[in-house]
Write a protein that holds these residues in place. Structure first.
Motif, PDB file in Angstrom:
ATOM      1  N   CYS A  38     -30.998  -6.615  15.921  1.00  0.00           N
ATOM      2  CA  CYS A  38     -31.547  -7.784  16.614  1.00  0.00           C
ATOM      3  C   CYS A  38     -30.510  -8.869  16.865  1.00  0.00           C
ATOM      4  CB  CYS A  38     -32.742  -8.339  15.848  1.00  0.00           C
ATOM      5  SG  CYS A  38     -32.398  -8.890  14.171  1.00  0.00           S
ATOM      6  N   ASP A  41     -27.162  -9.116  21.249  1.00  0.00           N
ATOM      7  CA  ASP A  41     -27.961  -9.614  22.360  1.00  0.00           C
ATOM      8  C   ASP A  41     -28.119  -8.600  23.489  1.00  0.00           C
ATOM      9  OD1 ASP A  41     -29.498 -11.896  22.986  1.00  0.00           O
ATOM     10  OD2 ASP A  41     -28.084 -12.427  24.576  1.00  0.00           O
ATOM     11  N   SER A  42     -27.383  -7.490  23.423  1.00  0.00           N
ATOM     12  CA  SER A  42     -27.559  -6.443  24.430  1.00  0.00           C
ATOM     13  C   SER A  42     -28.616  -5.425  24.018  1.00  0.00           C
ATOM     14  CB  SER A  42     -26.228  -5.719  24.679  1.00  0.00           C
ATOM     15  OG  SER A  42     -25.861  -4.929  23.544  1.00  0.00           O
ATOM     16  N   ASP A  44     -32.049  -3.632  23.345  1.00  0.00           N
ATOM     17  CA  ASP A  44     -33.415  -3.722  23.833  1.00  0.00           C
ATOM     18  C   ASP A  44     -34.370  -3.082  22.823  1.00  0.00           C
ATOM     19  OD1 ASP A  44     -33.032  -0.987  24.147  1.00  0.00           O
ATOM     20  OD2 ASP A  44     -33.057  -1.040  26.347  1.00  0.00           O
ATOM     21  N   SER A  99     -43.806  -8.600  27.951  1.00  0.00           N
ATOM     22  CA  SER A  99     -42.638  -8.850  27.109  1.00  0.00           C
ATOM     23  C   SER A  99     -43.065  -9.606  25.854  1.00  0.00           C
ATOM     24  CB  SER A  99     -41.606  -9.678  27.873  1.00  0.00           C
ATOM     25  OG  SER A  99     -42.069 -11.008  28.047  1.00  0.00           O
ATOM     26  N   SER A 153     -32.325 -10.700  19.655  1.00  0.00           N
ATOM     27  CA  SER A 153     -31.841 -10.301  20.968  1.00  0.00           C
ATOM     28  C   SER A 153     -32.720 -10.854  22.080  1.00  0.00           C
ATOM     29  CB  SER A 153     -31.797  -8.773  21.063  1.00  0.00           C
ATOM     30  OG  SER A 153     -31.599  -8.354  22.395  1.00  0.00           O
ATOM     31  N   GLU A 154     -32.105 -11.604  23.003  1.00  0.00           N
ATOM     32  CA  GLU A 154     -32.840 -12.100  24.162  1.00  0.00           C
ATOM     33  C   GLU A 154     -33.239 -10.948  25.084  1.00  0.00           C
ATOM     34  OE1 GLU A 154     -33.942 -15.149  25.049  1.00  0.00           O
ATOM     35  OE2 GLU A 154     -33.339 -15.887  23.067  1.00  0.00           O
ATOM     36  N   THR A 155     -32.439  -9.901  25.102  1.00  0.00           N
ATOM     37  CA  THR A 155     -32.770  -8.740  25.924  1.00  0.00           C
ATOM     38  C   THR A 155     -34.080  -8.125  25.464  1.00  0.00           C
ATOM     39  OG1 THR A 155     -30.442  -8.274  26.382  1.00  0.00           O
ATOM     40  CG2 THR A 155     -31.989  -6.459  26.667  1.00  0.00           C
ATOM     41  N   ALA A 156     -34.193  -7.872  24.170  1.00  0.00           N
ATOM     42  CA  ALA A 156     -35.427  -7.294  23.631  1.00  0.00           C
ATOM     43  C   ALA A 156     -36.608  -8.234  23.845  1.00  0.00           C
ATOM     44  CB  ALA A 156     -35.255  -6.983  22.151  1.00  0.00           C
ATOM     45  N   TYR A 157     -36.372  -9.513  23.647  1.00  0.00           N
ATOM     46  CA  TYR A 157     -37.456 -10.487  23.675  1.00  0.00           C
ATOM     47  C   TYR A 157     -38.030 -10.689  25.078  1.00  0.00           C
ATOM     48  CZ  TYR A 157     -39.963 -14.768  22.332  1.00  0.00           C
ATOM     49  OH  TYR A 157     -40.924 -15.706  22.079  1.00  0.00           O
ATOM     50  N   ASN A 158     -37.214 -10.476  26.089  1.00  0.00           N
ATOM     51  CA  ASN A 158     -37.642 -10.786  27.453  1.00  0.00           C
ATOM     52  C   ASN A 158     -37.869  -9.560  28.324  1.00  0.00           C
ATOM     53  OD1 ASN A 158     -37.571 -13.868  27.750  1.00  0.00           O
ATOM     54  ND2 ASN A 158     -35.625 -13.432  26.731  1.00  0.00           N
ATOM     55  N   THR A 159     -37.776  -8.376  27.763  1.00  0.00           N
ATOM     56  CA  THR A 159     -37.996  -7.150  28.531  1.00  0.00           C
ATOM     57  C   THR A 159     -39.434  -6.677  28.361  1.00  0.00           C
ATOM     58  OG1 THR A 159     -35.681  -6.484  28.271  1.00  0.00           O
ATOM     59  CG2 THR A 159     -37.263  -4.757  28.835  1.00  0.00           C
TER      60      THR A 159
END
Length: 229
Positions: A38, A41-42, A44, A99, A153-159
């Motif tokens: 987590c 940031d890459s 997912d 998301s 991770s912003e990627t996980a959070y916003n996907t």
């Protein structure tokens, strides 16, 4: 006996589960509790799930348990490999295409927290983690938990959550009746709406794996023994 794959919540580490893992082993089960990536940031949600799948390895009779934000990852593990049971513990229940960032508004979380805060004098939703999260956890243990916090991770959070439906796997939900982060009445509503099941209930705050580890382990073991009921 079962192998329990224990998934931590947002910005946390597998250590969160160490007391429950020990209690499950005392009951004759196996347990793994990996650190999700987590703080990358890459990463997912699929990377989160793959981390859990790798930790499970070749084990059979697998029960996947997701705490809080771990509810977004637990069903993805069931999509990656066979599992016998999914259990969410005070878990976020995702909807297809939603998301994690959208979950809060979609479920009416903020309104529920504000309403409960009016009833309990602001304890629910408090900015003080010792009030909102760790109010029933021994202080030294709570401080140790806080020292291990990581980023998310912003990627996980916003996907968007990638599955088209909930996996065809027996599912249980453990609701914490003294939770000041996810108000109990709110969670009963979400569980009924999104899973259409009656939750198991345990007298605990949000961080039940630290405050009531043996009780939680007993609930998880019972759920594993009664798969399909």
């Amino acid at each position: 006996m079962a192998t329990f794959a224990l998934i931590h919540g947002g910005g946390d580490v597998g250590w969160y589960w160490h007391l429950v893992a020990g209690a499950l082993r005392e009951l004759g089960h196996e347990a793994v509790a990996p650190d999700l990536p987590c703080d990358d940031d890459s990463a997912d949600l699929w990377r989160y799930a793959d981390t859990v799948v790798d930790a499970i390895g070749d084990s059979d009779d697998v029960v996947v348990v997701g705490q809080s934000y771990g509810g977004f990852t637990a069903p993805l593990v069931a999509d990656r490999r066979p599992v016998d049971l999914l259990v969410l513990v005070a878990g976020m229940i995702p909807a297809p295409g939603e998301s994690p960032a959208e979950w809060w508004q979609n479920t009416g979380y903020r309104e529920a927290v504000d309403e409960q805060a009016r009833r309990d004098g602001g304890k629910t939703g408090s900015d003080d983690p010792f009030v909102a999260f760790y109010h029933d956890v021994p202080r030294p243990l709570a401080e140790q938990a806080m020292s291990k916090e990581r980023g998310e991770s912003e990627t996980a959070y916003n996907t968007p959550w990638p599955l088209e439906s909930w996996p065809d796997v027996p599912t249980k939900f453990v609701l914490c009746t003294e939770d000041r982060f996810f108000p109990p009445e709110f969670m009963r509503m979400v569980v009924a709406d999104r899973l259409a099941i009656a939750p198991e209930e345990i007298t605990s705050g949000h961080c039940v794996a630290l405050s009531r580890p043996h009780e939680l382990a007993s609930v998880l073991a019972r759920c594993a023994m009664n798969v399909g009921e």
